[in-house]
Design a protein around this motif. Structure first.
Motif, PDB file in Angstrom:
ATOM      1  N   GLU A   1      30.800  53.462  -4.472  1.00 25.89           N
ATOM      2  CA  GLU A   1      30.784  52.284  -3.593  1.00 25.89           C
ATOM      3  C   GLU A   1      29.399  51.663  -3.523  1.00 25.89           C
ATOM      4  O   GLU A   1      29.259  50.429  -3.523  1.00 25.89           O
TER       5      GLU A   1
ATOM      6  N   LEU B   1      28.757  49.825  -6.728  1.00 30.26           N
ATOM      7  CA  LEU B   1      29.529  48.586  -6.755  1.00 30.26           C
ATOM      8  C   LEU B   1      28.905  47.526  -5.839  1.00 30.26           C
ATOM      9  O   LEU B   1      28.772  46.359  -6.228  1.00 30.26           O
ATOM     10  N   GLU B   2      28.502  47.965  -4.617  1.00 32.24           N
ATOM     11  CA  GLU B   2      27.898  47.021  -3.679  1.00 32.24           C
ATOM     12  C   GLU B   2      26.566  46.500  -4.201  1.00 32.24           C
ATOM     13  O   GLU B   2      26.249  45.312  -4.065  1.00 32.24           O
TER      14      GLU B   2
ATOM     15  N   THR C   1      25.738  46.226  -7.340  1.00 29.01           N
ATOM     16  CA  THR C   1      26.034  45.288  -8.419  1.00 29.01           C
ATOM     17  C   THR C   1      26.446  43.926  -7.860  1.00 29.01           C
ATOM     18  O   THR C   1      25.990  42.866  -8.320  1.00 29.01           O
ATOM     19  N   ARG C   2      27.341  43.961  -6.860  1.00 28.04           N
ATOM     20  CA  ARG C   2      27.772  42.704  -6.253  1.00 28.04           C
ATOM     21  C   ARG C   2      26.608  41.959  -5.602  1.00 28.04           C
ATOM     22  O   ARG C   2      26.468  40.747  -5.758  1.00 28.04           O
ATOM     23  N   ARG C   3      25.756  42.728  -4.864  1.00 33.46           N
ATOM     24  CA  ARG C   3      24.633  42.077  -4.178  1.00 33.46           C
ATOM     25  C   ARG C   3      23.663  41.475  -5.183  1.00 33.46           C
ATOM     26  O   ARG C   3      23.172  40.357  -5.005  1.00 33.46           O
TER      27      ARG C   3
ATOM     28  N   ALA D   1      24.308  40.499  -8.239  1.00 32.31           N
ATOM     29  CA  ALA D   1      24.904  39.303  -8.854  1.00 32.31           C
ATOM     30  C   ALA D   1      24.894  38.132  -7.890  1.00 32.31           C
ATOM     31  O   ALA D   1      24.552  36.994  -8.251  1.00 32.31           O
ATOM     32  N   ARG D   2      25.250  38.440  -6.600  1.00 27.55           N
ATOM     33  CA  ARG D   2      25.303  37.369  -5.602  1.00 27.55           C
ATOM     34  C   ARG D   2      23.915  36.805  -5.315  1.00 27.55           C
ATOM     35  O   ARG D   2      23.719  35.595  -5.289  1.00 27.55           O
TER      36      ARG D   2
ATOM     37  N   ARG E   1      22.542  34.951  -8.422  1.00 31.90           N
ATOM     38  CA  ARG E   1      23.185  33.651  -8.592  1.00 31.90           C
ATOM     39  C   ARG E   1      22.748  32.657  -7.512  1.00 31.90           C
ATOM     40  O   ARG E   1      22.438  31.502  -7.783  1.00 31.90           O
TER      41      ARG E   1
END
Length: 447
Positions: A239, A242-243, A245-247, A249-250, A253
């Motif tokens: 988790e 994953l978090e 990676t998401r952070r 990317a977010r 971007r």
């Protein structure tokens, strides 16, 4: 022993007592002096006794006894006066002593005391005999008291022995009863101990079985918990990855989109500004417009040269803020301590932020004011004014470093103006592409 130094056969004043006055006789003498003391005037008293003239007889005898006895011995006149008072009070006893035949029934101590005061012939023998008689009486009285005390102690001893015998018999009876009861209790105790041992053996067996079951169950629970922790750890790692990676990317971007969008807005505003600044004529060119000449109302080269501004001219700041998407970063305390250092820090901040709010409203530029957090004694509760972003540096970070971070965060090509007199700040932000402006220039523009 009686010593005589002269005098008639009936006079005893020359006789001298060669031993201390017996205590009993002395007490009676002091009482005679105290009784006769009150009948004398102050002038008739010896000097050392006049202070006791107003005392009551009993109090006088208690506090002035030694002084009266000494005066009676050393002052013949005072003794004669006391003797006269004694003759008046006890004429029979005085007459008997003068005649040499004291009353047989009289108290020897009273006779000796009166003889000591009156000093008849043979008074020393009377005093000595009274003392010896008093000693014999004291000795007889002490012997009687000793015999009575011895008899009382013997009686108490007999009673104590009788009580001891009775108490001993009672204690022996109680001891026999206690021994019989103790033997009975010992038998009961041995039976109880036997029962307890059998119960303890059964309890140890049951505890062993329970411990074995507990150990097996504990091992199973430990294995299950270990597996659960391992699975939870792997799940948490997954988790977290994953978090992250998401952070990433977010954030990547959003930051890149923000920088590209801001740069695009800057280019568009710059293009529009250039169009307004150049005021390009229509595409169709007139031949007459290519001829080099001076027309009325047009600026000459001399006028164009006059457009150059000094570094300390506030108009430079207006020109810079007029650039598209301009961002003004202000070194707060550097400006306030340059302009009004005598004011408290709180009033310095309020005054500067109020002026920057007006400047932002006039120019439409983005304004950020940075203060050094190390200057604060406590956290600041402040509502930022309209159009001004207010930032304080974190602990361990100076305002200069925070300004450099703000400049580095801007995309290349955006006009960033930094108001500070700090030479190190100015050199650092100039290398990053920002335009330094002295604090004095900003203060002139604000005023």
């Amino acid at each position: 022993m009686v010593e005589t130094t002269g005098g008639g056969p009936g006079d005893g004043t020359a006789e001298v007592l060669d031993r201390p006055l017996p205590e009993g006789v002395r007490r009676r003498v002091v009482q005679i002096v105290s009784d006769g003391f009150g009948g004398l005037t102050v002038a008739e008293l010896p000097a050392q006794l006049r202070q006791y003239a107003r005392f009551a007889p009993n109090r006088r005898a208690k506090f002035a006894g030694n002084a009266m006895a000494a005066a009676l011995e050393t002052d013949p006149l005072f003794r004669q006066r006391i003797a006269e008072k004694l003759r008046e009070a006890q004429p029979e006893l005085a007459g008997a002593l003068d005649s040499g035949s004291p009353p047989p029934a009289a108290d020897p101590l009273d006779v000796a005391a009166a003889a000591y005061v009156l000093r008849p012939a043979g008074w020393v023998k009377l005093v000595t005999a009274a003392g010896e008689e008093a000693q014999r009486a004291d000795a007889e009285r002490a012997g009687e008291e000793s015999r009575a005390e011895l008899e009382r102690l013997r009686e108490e001893l007999d009673r104590a022995r009788e009580q001891t015998r009775a108490e001993t018999e009672r204690l022996r009876a109680e001891l026999d009863a206690a021994k019989r009861e103790s033997e009975s209790l010992h038998r009961k105790l041995r039976a109880a101990l036997s029962d307890v041992k059998r119960g303890e053996a059964a309890l140890r067996k049951a505890q062993g079985e329970i411990e074995a079951v507990r150990a097996e169950r504990h091992a199973q629970v430990s294995a299950a918990e270990s597996e659960t922790r391992r699975l939870k750890a792997r799940l948490g790692e997954a988790e977290a990855a994953l978090e992250a990676t998401r952070r990433a990317a977010r954030e990547g971007r959003s930051v890149e989109d923000m920088r590209v969008r801001l740069l695009l807005d800057t280019l568009l505003d710059a293009t529009q500004g250039l169009r307004r600044e150049l005021a390009l004529p229509p595409v169709s060119v007139r031949p007459a417009e290519t001829v080099d000449a001076v027309e009325p109302g047009r600026m000459t080269p001399k006028d164009i040269a006059a457009r150059a501004l000094s570094e300390n001219d506030p108009a430079i700041l207006d020109q810079l803020l007029a650039l598209p998407q301009a961002h003004l970063v202000v070194d707060g305390y550097n400006v306030t301590k340059t302009g009004y250092p005598q004011m408290p820090l709180e009033k310095q901040r309020l005054r500067l932020l109020g002026q920057l709010s007006q400047l932002a409203a006039q120019t439409g530029a983005e304004v950020t004011c940075v203060f050094d957090g190390a200057e604060l004694a406590a956290p600041v509760l402040l509502a930022p004014p309209r159009g001004v972003r207010v930032l304080f540096s974190k602990p361990g970070v100076t305002a200069d470093e925070l300004i450099r971070q703000l400049v580095r965060a801007e995309p290349p090509g955006r006009p960033v103006i930094v108001a500070s007199t700090d030479r190190e700040v100015a050199d650092g932000i100039a290398k990053a592409g920002a335009r330094p402006v002295a604090s004095a220039v900003l203060l002139k523009r604000l005023s």
